[in-house]
Each structure stands twice: as C-alpha cells, then as structure tokens.
Design a protein around this motif. Structure first.
Motif: not given
Length: 115
Positions: A5-12, A109-112
């Motif tokens: 969800f976090l990845f997709i929310a950022n992608l959105l 993203y992995k670092k964040i």
C-alpha cells in the motif's frame, strides 16, 4: 499476499501529476488499466460496473483498489519480493521502458523504508 500500500500510495501521488494527460488516453489508474476486457475483469471481481463508469477508476479510492487488484491478479509480489524490477516492470507496463529510472527509485524507496 499483501499489496504494498505505501508503495502504491506514493505511486498514485506521482502518477496524479500526469492524470489529465492519461485520462485523455483512456488510462485511469496507476497501472494503466486499459481495454474493455480488463475493465470487464475488474468489474466482475469487484462487483462495480467500471465498463459503464470508467471514470470511477480515476477517483483515488478506486485507483488504489484497482492497482492492488491488478498487483494481486498478476501475482507481482513474487517478483517484487526478489527485487526483480525487470519482471515487475514487464508485468505492469508490458515493456521495459525507463528501467534504469525504476532501478534507481527502488533503491531510493528501500533506503527511505529502511529495507
């Protein structure tokens, strides 16, 4: 399988920058869900008539839900879990465009997220 969800929310958020252009091309969610057959598949799965109401997929709630649906329908987690950016990109985009940018963003993203 858990949808990231976090990845997709950022992608959105990132994709919203381009939303006006993409809506004119028939693209209504972050995974570029196009084609009547895909709209019918998601309509059947979620029991919502996206074929008759395709603009629903441009609304943030349905955009996120449809992105997660696409992710799970295409079993993309198995590639994401192994950081296989090549296969993730191919499954989502159907091509390998901007692969180097995606590799860079994965590292960011992995670092964040400290993973």
């Amino acid at each position: 399988m858990v949808c990231p969800f976090l990845f997709i929310a950022n992608l959105l958020f990132i994709r919203s920058i381009y939303s006006r252009v993409e809506l004119s091309l028939g693209v209504r969610n972050p995974f570029k869900l196009t084609g009547r057959s895909n709209y019918q598949l998601i309509s059947n799965s979620l029991n919502v008539d996206f074929v008759s109401n395709p603009d629903l997929l441009a609304e943030p709630e349905w955009a996120l839900i449809s992105a997660c649906w696409f992710w799970m329908q295409n079993n993309i987690n198995k590639y994401a879990d192994e950081d296989d950016i090549h296969m993730v990109t191919e499954q989502i985009m159907g091509s390998l465009s901007n692969l180097e940018d995606k590799k860079y963003l994965l590292k960011v993203y992995k670092k964040i997220l400290e993973i």
